[in-house]
Structures are given as C-alpha cells and as structure tokens.
Design a protein around this motif. Sequence first.
Motif, short mmCIF file in Angstrom:
data_model
loop_
_atom_site.label_atom_id
_atom_site.label_comp_id
_atom_site.label_asym_id
_atom_site.label_seq_id
_atom_site.Cartn_x
_atom_site.Cartn_y
_atom_site.Cartn_z
N TRP A 1 -7.12 8.36 -1.44
CA TRP A 1 -7.82 8.33 -2.73
C TRP A 1 -8.46 9.68 -3.02
N HIS B 1 0.86 -1.18 0.00
CA HIS B 1 0.00 0.00 0.00
C HIS B 1 0.90 1.24 0.00
N ARG B 2 0.95 1.89 -1.14
CA ARG B 2 1.75 3.11 -1.20
C ARG B 2 0.89 4.28 -0.75
N ASP C 1 -18.14 13.98 9.60
CA ASP C 1 -19.15 12.92 9.73
C ASP C 1 -19.74 13.06 11.13
N TRP D 1 -12.79 15.72 6.09
CA TRP D 1 -14.16 15.21 6.02
C TRP D 1 -14.87 15.46 7.34
N SER E 1 -17.88 6.95 -5.96
CA SER E 1 -18.44 8.04 -5.15
C SER E 1 -17.38 9.09 -4.86
N PHE E 2 -17.74 10.34 -5.01
CA PHE E 2 -16.93 11.53 -4.70
C PHE E 2 -15.74 11.75 -5.64
N LEU E 3 -15.35 10.76 -6.43
CA LEU E 3 -14.13 10.94 -7.23
C LEU E 3 -14.28 12.09 -8.22
N VAL F 1 -0.23 6.87 -7.16
CA VAL F 1 -1.60 6.43 -7.33
C VAL F 1 -1.96 5.45 -6.21
N PRO F 2 -3.08 5.67 -5.52
CA PRO F 2 -3.46 4.70 -4.48
C PRO F 2 -3.58 3.30 -5.06
N THR F 3 -3.26 2.32 -4.26
CA THR F 3 -3.18 0.95 -4.77
C THR F 3 -4.51 0.44 -5.31
N SER F 4 -5.61 0.97 -4.82
CA SER F 4 -6.91 0.44 -5.25
C SER F 4 -7.37 1.02 -6.58
N ILE F 5 -6.66 2.02 -7.08
CA ILE F 5 -7.10 2.69 -8.30
C ILE F 5 -6.13 2.37 -9.43
N PHE G 1 -17.80 19.47 4.51
CA PHE G 1 -16.36 19.30 4.72
C PHE G 1 -15.92 20.42 5.65
N PRO H 1 -8.73 11.06 2.96
CA PRO H 1 -8.02 9.81 2.66
C PRO H 1 -7.18 9.96 1.39
#
Lengths: 510, 338
Positions: B37, B6-7, B27, B25, B68-70, B324-328, B213, B35
């Motif tokens: 991403w 995870h970079r 909440d 954020w 979502s939110f991207l 780049v986040p690892t999930s993208i 926010f 985060p």
Amino acid sequence: MRQYSVVQVDSVYRCGASCHQVVHSVEDAEFHTFCVQLKRFIQALADEASSDYWAPFVRGLRRYRFLGAAVPLAFSSPELAGGQLAATLREHVQRGELVYPDYIEWARDLLDALESVSSRDDAPLWDACRAIASGPGKHALLLNLPPRGADLSQRIEQSFPDGRLLWITAPGLRSLRCYDRIIAVGPLAWFPQYVTDAPRANEIHVVRYGWIADPSRDASTFISTLNREPPRQASPRRSPPPAIETELDAREIVPPVEWAGLGHSAADSSEDDDVVQARLFLLEGGDGVFLEDDEGSETTVIDLDQDAALSVRRLAVGEIERGMFVLLRTEGGGDYIPELADRLLGARSREIRDLQQMWKRQLRLAVKAKNPGTVCAELRNSGSIRANETNLRTWMSNRSLRTQHFEDFLAIMRLLDLSQRAQEIWEKMGVLRVAHQTAGQRVRKLLIARVQELAAEELQRRGRMDFELSGEDGGTLTAYRVVDIAPEPALVSSWRISHPFELEGESWRG
Amino acid sequence: MQERGHRTVPPESDACPVALENLRWVDGASRGPLPDWAKFAVSLGAHVAAAHDDAARLVVGLAAPDRSFLSVLAAVGIVGAGALRTSDSSAHFRELCSLPIDTPVVLRSGNRRTVGRVIGTREHSGELKIVIQLNDRDKTRHYLPESQSARVQVSDDAQIAQRARRTQIRINETFVRRVLRAVDPLTFATTPRVHAMIVSHLSTLRFEVQVPFSAQVSGQGCVGTLNDLLGLRPLASGGQSFRTGVHPIDARKDPSHDLTDSRTVVLFDGSAAFLRWQHAFSSWDAIVVLSRTETRLAEAADLLNQMYLRRWEGTEGTLAQMEVPTSIEVMTYREVRR
C-alpha cells in the motif's frame, strides 16, 4: 497525540486483504416464537400500534426483542429487564380490556411469552460468543450498545480472566488496533459499514439468531472504481439461509428513536418562565442531554478526528456531529464553566450572579407578559439596534452574559426600569464574561493535557469516560459520545440544559 | 474459510522516480521493505504528477482502511516526479532567462547559498549567460551558462531575498540520493518549487514526516525522514527551501498565495479536508485520500461521486496499468481545468 508506525498501519491493510466472515446462526425456539408473535401483533394493530394506548405496550416489547437479540446476556438479565416489563404491561393491558377486546387476549399471550422467556437464565448468544472466543489470540466482542450494567463484564472476566476478550462498540474499530477475531453480536446491518469494509481482524464472526435476515450492503465507496474487481466483499462465507418461514428483517428489529415523543415530554414546561430552545442529543450508553441551541450557544467537545490542539474545544451546538464527544459535568450537574467561573470570582460571584438572574428573570417576565414582538419593538424604541426575536431569546438565556453592544443593553435596562443601574450591571456582567472566558481556557488546557495522557483509543472503545481534573480546578467531567441528534429543537426548561439523564425510562426507542 | 484474493504491487517501476526498493520502514531496531500500500501511494503520486495535462485536471479518489501515511507517501512520489522534471537544465535556463530584472534568486556555491537578483542576460563568446548580482557587500556578479544554471533558483521567500548573508544548505544528501533517482541532492535542496500541497492537520503531518525511514543500498542503511524529501514548508527554517506546501484544515483563509505552479498536485488528507477545501483547489490535479472509518466518509464520497458524474472524461486509461492493493478502492477522472 496519536502516534503510530508503518508496521501498525500495515497490520490494518493485512486484515483488509485477508479477512473473512463467518456467520453463526443461533436458534432459540421460544424467543423466536415471541419475536414472530410480536411482529404479527404489530401488523394486526396496523395504525393502532401508534395510538396512545398501544404505543407504550409495543415500544416495551420491541425494546425487549431488540435487546434479546443484541445483548449476549441471559434472557433474565436485569439489563434486559423483561420480568419487570411484563409486570408493568400487564397492568397496562388490564386498563384496555373493554376498549380493545379483540386484541387483549393476544396481548396477554404475548406477555405470557415474554414472562416465560425472561425467566430463563440461559444465554444462547453468549454461549456462541464464548465458544468462538475460546480460540487462541485477542478477540473483540462487538456490541451494538455498550453494556449498562456489570453483568457482561463479569461474564467476560469469569470466562476469560487472561483479558483476551474485550467488549467494544463499532467506533472502537476506527483505531489501528487489530484483533484476531471480531465477534459481532447481531446482524451486520446493525453496524457501520466500516466494520466489514475496513476490518480490524482477520476473522469476523457474526453471531445472530438465524431468523434475522441480514441484507447485504453495497461495498463500493465510489460509483466507478479503477480496480474493477473490488475484492473487499469477496463472497463472505455465510451459513445457508435458515429454513424458517418467519424471518424478521434486521432493520425492522432496531426500534426507531421517537424524537417527537421525547421532545414532547421534555417540552412539558409551559408553566415555566425559564424556557430555552434546545436540541436533544442521544449519548452513548442510552443517556440523553439537552443542549441550548440558540445562536451563540456553545459547549465543550472532544473530537478525536482533530489534532490534539483542536481536539478539545468550544463548539457551537449546531455544529456538533455524531461521533464527537460532549463534555458534561456529572458531579453537581450542568456545565462546568459557570461553576469554575464562580470560583474564580470568589466572594463577588454571589452578588454578580444575583444581578444576572435578576435582569434575566425580569426580561423573561416582560416577554411573557407582552409578547416577543412587542418587547422587540419597545427595545428598538428605546435605542436598541439589534432587537429581534432571535437576539431576544439569546439575551433571555443564562448562557448569554450580556449583549454585545451597550446600546442594546441600555434599551433592555430602560424596559426593565433599571436604566440608572445600566452602567453598573453592564460592567459586572463584563467581569462575569471575563471569568467565564478564563474558566473556559483553564478547563480546556487541563482537558487537552488529560486527553493527551489517556489513550484516545480507550475513549473511542468505551464511548464514555470520566475525567478527574487535578489541582484547584479539580472536578469530574464525563465525555459522552454523541450517538444521535434530534432533527428539530424543542423548548425545554433551562434547568434541563447540560444535565445528562437516563432515556431508558423515557423509552427512547419506540 | 475462504480467503480473499490479494494482488501484489510490483516492487518498483522504471517510470517511478522514487527508488522504492531502497526505501525501508524503521521500527526500533527493525527494518523492512515498504508494504504494497505504501509503494502504491508513492507510485500513484508520481503517476499523477507525470500525467499533468494543461487542459484537464486529473482527480484521483482513494478509499482506504486507514489514511495514515498515504498522503505523505503520495507526496513523495509527486515531489520525486517534480524534481525529475525540473532537473531539465535547458528548460530551467530558458525559464531563468525569461525572468524579470530584479527577480530575487539564490545562487548555490558548494553546500552554501547566497541571495541575489537577476540582472539580465549577456552573450559571451557566442554563449548566452544569465547574470546574477549577489546581495553581498561587493555586489558580486556571476555570469552563468546553461550548464551551471542549476545553481540558480528563484527565491520563493521575500524575506530571504532581503538577506545578504550566505546560508548553509541543510540536506540529508545520502538519503535523498538513494531514494530519488537521477536527482542531484544539492540542486534538489535549493529548488524552491511547491510540487505538492497537502491539506491536512499540521500536527498529523509533522508527526508522519518525521517518522524515521531508511534508504538501504547494498546492505548499508542511511536513516532519514520523509521530510528530507518533502521539505514541508511549515518545517523549513533558516532560509531552507521547501517543496511541499501545507494548508491546515482549520485555516481561515484560502491558500492562493502558496500556489503559483499549475503543476502542483493537491492532496486532501481525509474527508474533512476535502469537504472543507475542495472549492479552493478546483483547478489543480488532486488526490483525495479517504478513510473508510471516517465519520464524514459518505458525505465526502457523495461529493466526489457527483464530481465524477460531471466530469469531462473518464481516465481509467491513465492509471490502468497500476496494480492497486486489494484493500484500497480507487476512482479517477479528468475534468476541464478552470
């Protein structure tokens, strides 16, 4: 409308960044032997496997093999119906004794193996799943097919009364809900790629029989990626390949949909004069439905990918996609709109409906007596501008209340010797059309309210849900997720349109 | 069990016009830093806006576990970069002086603005000034030098141009100042330029841009929404300017009337948006946000891959520095602008 927070979305990214996979190989020598025996038998039959005699036999056994590997229930569960299948196929085999002497003994051996397996009350897949779900946290039991009976739900409830194990099918993993563990029953090749590429859990446990080979899939969405070391599929932990000589490919086990067979059985309506062009939709839970597929045919859908305002709408049947939900009347059957329209019309509905049936029936009889081309030519001679075979089919259909233009309608009336009543019938069909539009708008409004009320996530998870509409328009509708769509339309009796039916008996998987 | 690598994305970049370290954020009562991403999305938007090339458009495809939110976060980066660019007073003054006579404009005085039109330019004491005549009863004329030209903006709305009344500028000034670096909030709020165009469902956008926010500096938070930064056109009312256009997925007409600036970046929010409307935006820089769970993902990815194969040149160099986040998963290319 779906509402979410940055924190919820972030939980999905966290799963994606840290998720790992564990494969749990389950062994069962007797079931394995049955599966391999069946594979060899099908190979030996070669082309004969699709013959009229052997196809039902092979189809039944393949179905049991698939369910045995996909449903975490006892081999004897009514949901797998192995005992009943063995009895039916034994009778079938007896009829072929003289014709196929070379295969009959083999077939009997297979049925012996099926009987033996299907009499067992143990459930190796369930045992493995239960052990994994015993760990702390909230877990999802990911199934290839939603359970048809209550057997699985009861097992879950008995073992996990605290509700921390939930069954889901893959579309249920498209929401932002995350679990501690996803326990996939069956090889990953049976599930959409997003189950592993966009994981909704920190751990994905794959519970499958060790003799099922699960080929890895290309994890990249794009042919060239900027992040050169896409880590999403970073060496998922898998158990070493099972030391079994006779493996079966995961994809080979899933029985294909035999569209041609289904189309054939449904189209067995040559004697019926009320035949329409329709397309078969496979629905979540193993049901099917024919929807009229002529130009202008629409049905009500729920599309959870759309905005709330657009999520419930009438959509041309040709535009329905897999994953959408079709909304069908399950009490009373058929489309809800005509019934509500009749209620709106009150006492007048009977007379108007009779009139509608009368001219439609006469038109269909005229087409049957002559042929569509001749009828179109006669209509054009009588002043119709738009008479062609496609439009003629639409005009014959009960879904079309009248033609768009009066000159076409008048031509039909002339053909049917009803020209003196043309204006009267035209106006009454106009009243019916307005009633249909009003009914459609009212149902849509009620449904939008209900879809907004209910958790879309729950609909997505279950793939099928009943809607009780309140108030004077009350009724029960069922939303079914579309699993597959027949590639070709078929001609079916109009009474079958919009009536969901069980495909189990029709062996929808070959 | 083996963990995936995870970079991390650097917290902020000097090149980024958005103060990512300030944006948090919200909440309920909880607050937290953006985060990785989300930071990536904002930075990507700013990078794409800054990498504009008149000859070749830049296309970036994203495949994420959820979209979502991207799009709205990337739009924040685009708008931030655009605001920074248009704050160049010299270029802005030159642009104003080249406008045709009678071009409708708005003139800001304090936190109010008045509609007027361009009369021309005059030289006073050796200094060039733009002449603006207000639509008020007295037809007041203002002679503005370059140093004050930021007060004048071209009116984007013909209806507003007809009105003579003064309108109050509505802006969450503290929030904007804390989030957008080197941008004057009042100028920002009165600059009616469409920096970003989002193709999406309107109600999805309406929800996402109104999620609260916080802009936090020295422990002090100021709550705002992404719409304070984006100024979504469908939410702009009462003569307020907007900076982000929206083209609804289910629109029946092409959106050409909204796009006059070749530097506008188009964001396709999802497969359906891209498949349905990519043809209408083939000249603009674009970010295509795809979710891996979408039913039409394969179809959209196939189209994007085909477009990549027909590209003019690969542009890994342009965005190569980004973590780049690892999930993208990210794909990028350039092609000749049509």
